[in-house]
Write a protein that holds these residues in place. Structure first.
Motif, PDB file in Angstrom:
ATOM      1  N   ASP A   1      -1.959  27.068  -3.287  1.00 38.70           N
ATOM      2  CA  ASP A   1      -1.504  27.844  -4.434  1.00 38.70           C
ATOM      3  C   ASP A   1      -1.715  27.048  -5.709  1.00 38.70           C
ATOM      4  OD1 ASP A   1       1.647  26.972  -3.202  1.00 38.70           O
ATOM      5  OD2 ASP A   1       0.722  26.116  -4.990  1.00 38.70           O
TER       6      ASP A   1
ATOM      7  N   PHE B   1       0.679  26.723  -8.248  1.00 37.87           N
ATOM      8  CA  PHE B   1       1.925  26.468  -8.972  1.00 37.87           C
ATOM      9  C   PHE B   1       2.238  24.980  -8.992  1.00 37.87           C
ATOM     10  CE2 PHE B   1       2.238  30.735  -7.165  1.00 37.87           C
ATOM     11  CZ  PHE B   1       2.372  31.472  -8.338  1.00 37.87           C
ATOM     12  N   ASP B   2       2.634  24.502 -10.131  1.00 33.94           N
ATOM     13  CA  ASP B   2       2.920  23.088 -10.279  1.00 33.94           C
ATOM     14  C   ASP B   2       4.125  22.649  -9.446  1.00 33.94           C
ATOM     15  OD1 ASP B   2       1.881  22.828 -13.728  1.00 33.94           O
ATOM     16  OD2 ASP B   2       0.779  22.599 -11.865  1.00 33.94           O
ATOM     17  N   SER B   3       4.917  23.595  -9.025  1.00 34.46           N
ATOM     18  CA  SER B   3       6.084  23.250  -8.218  1.00 34.46           C
ATOM     19  C   SER B   3       5.705  22.862  -6.793  1.00 34.46           C
ATOM     20  CB  SER B   3       7.063  24.429  -8.172  1.00 34.46           C
ATOM     21  OG  SER B   3       6.422  25.552  -7.625  1.00 34.46           O
ATOM     22  N   THR B   4       4.465  23.077  -6.428  1.00 37.91           N
ATOM     23  CA  THR B   4       4.030  22.721  -5.077  1.00 37.91           C
ATOM     24  C   THR B   4       3.369  21.350  -5.095  1.00 37.91           C
ATOM     25  OG1 THR B   4       1.880  23.722  -5.383  1.00 37.91           O
ATOM     26  CG2 THR B   4       3.615  25.129  -4.504  1.00 37.91           C
TER      27      THR B   4
ATOM     28  N   LYS C   1      -2.229  16.827 -10.660  1.00 43.21           N
ATOM     29  CA  LYS C   1      -1.443  17.760 -11.484  1.00 43.21           C
ATOM     30  C   LYS C   1      -0.057  17.221 -11.731  1.00 43.21           C
ATOM     31  CE  LYS C   1       0.270  20.904  -7.894  1.00 43.21           C
ATOM     32  NZ  LYS C   1       0.306  22.309  -7.461  1.00 43.21           N
TER      33      LYS C   1
END
Lengths: 100, 144
Positions: free
Chosen positions: B9, B11-14, B144
């Motif tokens: 994915d 998303f930076d949360s991953t 990232k």
């Protein structure tokens, strides 16, 4: 022309370089079918790349024979040339099989 | 040989995606003076719109003293170290020397990317060593 062919051989008692030289000999490497440069400005008719897997996995041979002449470039000092006698894919496979 | 692929994915949360291949058998040799794929030294990861940092840890030999081995990393068909590559001049015949290098891509598009090693020789027979004693590693991770 590029072929990839697998042959089960044991090269545990030699270096990969020695094994590669055996392959070159089997393929008829020489002045009229030069597969390995002795100096960077040599004229080459092809190349051999090998993954020297240990048994029971086979060695994986990739043999490329140049079909068109190519002059040296800024990146490559060697000249690539089509051999006077172009082998067939089956010729190359038969010669590799002699290594088994 | 193992390949680890994780992440799909943007998303930076991953966690960032990464991959690693360690080759512990099967020296690779070539006599080619044009870049050829190092079979097995390839990673596919799915990233967001981010760069990828990569490295190759390896020992290399050449049969000819003073000959050069050239290495490069190809990401989706784009060579990362110029069209020539990283150059290692071998000062001893058939003696394994460290030929490791690293780099980072520009920002890639979000999606799947294939990172693979290529090499060639100036002359002679070049070898990338791969054994339990001297392993060959390529890795890549999303930044990232």
């Amino acid at each position: 022309m590029k072929i990839t062919h697998e042959v089960l051989i044991d090269c545990t008692n030699m270096t990969g370089e020695e094994c590669s030289d055996l392959c070159l000999t089997a393929l008829g490497h020489g002045e009229n079918f030069n597969l390995k440069a002795l100096s960077p400005t040599d004229t080459l008719h092809g190349s051999v790349s090998i993954i020297h897997n240990d048994a029971p996995l086979p060695h994986i041979f990739t043999v490329e024979v140049y079909e068109e002449d190519e002059a040296p470039t800024d990146l490559r000092q060697s000249t690539l040339a089509r051999p006077a006698v172009m082998p067939t894919e089956q010729d190359l496979i038969n010669k590799l099989e002699t290594l088994a | 040989m193992s390949s680890i692929i994780r992440g799909d994915d943007n998303f930076d949360s991953t966690p960032p995606s990464f991959g690693r291949v360690v080759r512990t058998a099967g020296d690779v040799t070539t006599t080619s003076t044009s870049l050829v794929d190092v079979t097995g030294a390839s990673i596919t990861i799915t990233t967001g719109a981010n760069p990828v940092a990569y490295g190759v840890a390896q020992s290399s030999t050449n049969t000819t003293v003073g000959s050069d081995n050239f290495f490069n990393v190809d990401i989706d068909g784009v060579l990362q170290h110029g069209t020539g590559g990283v150059r290692y001049s071998l000062s001893s015949a058939s003696y394994g020397m460290m030929a490791s290098f690293s780099g980072m891509s520009a920002v890639l598009s979000a999606g799947s990317h294939t990172i693979k090693e290529k090499f060639r020789v100036g002359s002679g027979t070049g070898t990338i060593q791969a054994s339990a004693l001297i392993s060959h590693m390529i890795y890549a991770h999303e930044v990232k």
